[in-house]
Design an enzyme around this catalytic site. Sequence first.
Site, short mmCIF file in Angstrom:
data_model
loop_
_atom_site.label_atom_id
_atom_site.label_comp_id
_atom_site.label_asym_id
_atom_site.label_seq_id
_atom_site.Cartn_x
_atom_site.Cartn_y
_atom_site.Cartn_z
CD GLU A 1 -2.99 -1.32 2.07
OE1 GLU A 1 -3.03 -0.73 3.68
OE2 GLU A 1 -3.34 -2.56 2.67
CD GLU B 1 -4.78 -7.78 2.03
OE1 GLU B 1 -5.62 -7.10 2.34
OE2 GLU B 1 -3.79 -7.35 1.94
O1 9MR Z 1 -7.44 -8.10 8.36
C1 9MR Z 1 -7.13 -7.67 9.01
C2 9MR Z 1 -7.31 -6.57 10.51
O2 9MR Z 1 -7.92 -7.98 11.24
C3 9MR Z 1 -6.63 -5.56 11.25
O3 9MR Z 1 -6.98 -5.38 11.94
C4 9MR Z 1 -5.84 -4.50 9.81
C5 9MR Z 1 -5.04 -3.59 10.48
O4 9MR Z 1 -3.89 -4.53 11.08
O5 9MR Z 1 -5.10 -5.52 8.77
C6 9MR Z 1 -5.97 -6.06 8.02
O6 9MR Z 1 -5.63 -5.97 7.23
C7 9MR Z 1 -5.22 -5.49 6.16
C8 9MR Z 1 -4.21 -6.23 5.49
O7 9MR Z 1 -3.29 -6.09 6.04
C9 9MR Z 1 -3.75 -4.83 4.47
N1 9MR Z 1 -4.48 -5.22 3.50
C10 9MR Z 1 -5.40 -4.33 4.17
C11 9MR Z 1 -6.21 -4.98 4.79
C12 9MR Z 1 -7.68 -4.78 5.55
O8 9MR Z 1 -7.56 -3.47 5.57
#
Ligand code: 9MR
Length: 375
Positions: free
Chosen positions: A161, A266
């Site tokens: 990102e 994802e």
């Molecule tokens: O699914 C993840 C959630 O449980 C966490 O709270 C959050 C923050 O770390 O991250 C979510 O996963 C993210 C991923 O690591 C990167 N792309 C976006 C995803 C959704 O926010």
Amino acid sequence: MNRKKIFCFLLTGAAFSACATRQVTTEEPGLKSVLGDKFLVGVALNTHQSSGRDTAAVRIVQRHFNSIVAENCMKCQVIHPQEDRYDFRQADEFVKFGEENGMAVIGHCLIWHSQLAPWFCVDKEGCNVSAEILKQRMKDHITTIVSRYRGRIKGWDVVNEAIMEDGSYRQSKFYEILGESFISLAFQYAQEADPDAELYYNDYNMHTPGKRRTVVKLVNDLRAAGLRITAVGMQGHVGMDYPDLDEFEQSLQAYAATGVKVMITEWDMSALPMVNHTANVSDTVAFRKALNPYPEALPDSVSDRWNAKMTAYMNLFIKHADVISRVTAWGVSDGDSWKNDFPVHGRTDYALLFDRNYQPKPFVKELLNTKSEAY
Ligand code: 9MR
């Protein structure tokens, strides 16, 4: 049923109801046997799952998926909370789970502006560290983690990102201190630490033309500099009406045209009203009842639309299976999904392939039935 017929059958995506009540038994094939000849079929695991505590989810994972990614346990905040302290407990357990189950294990993520341990880019006074210090910290972080799992992790989301929808670079601390070079440095350190691991750039809203342009340039620049980038990860946090599937396909083709593989890393689809179009965890919106219209169950009409759209995405992935190397769902069942709390906290969403009772959604059953009929 031959391949072509299966594909046409999937493309119709209409007759969910006929199979919707059929129970899937353990003798029936999993998603990995339906799709495994096309791409890896992955899922993100939380720590209840990788530790084995969530036994119902573990059964689904073992039956349906041949690849796993760490949803949270390899993020900087968790794995490297202080400069002189790493905590590998959860990550070790996650990698072991994948190995014991013969799965392709994916590491997520090495350099990301979010969930970054607070110490990483600043000194004791809270001021940005110098470029030299940040490079050294990135190198230590990447080298320590990647070498620990060398030969055991198939691929890493090296940078996550870093680019905005308009094609500009995100104004993160990494960018502020090192400019665009933080990306090539991260790939260089990762490559040095494990010369055989696959290395990915991963982002959301990858369909947008601005981001597409910059990501294509980034891939070309990395390769021109002699660095390895194996694939581009299109996260695929989508809604029923967003994004436009054609735009998504155009990006997919543009990334593939650079010569790297594409991954859907994802995948999930919110069934709720969309209040913004980002997957940046800090972009939240206050709860209102109107934003949580289905707290008990998804009405059939919405469920039908959701399943039809998921089928359309899956058909797109199958159509481009020659360039897609992995499709990963961002969680096992609806109850696990981050979408229940994003961008509005406390909603009930229906974003994943399995429902809250661990039952496959109609479009998944349809895929599984296709395989049963084929053999
Ligand atoms: O699914 C993840 C959630 O449980 C966490 O709270 C959050 C923050 O770390 O991250 C979510 O996963 C993210 C991923 O690591 C990167 N792309 C976006 C995803 C959704 O926010």
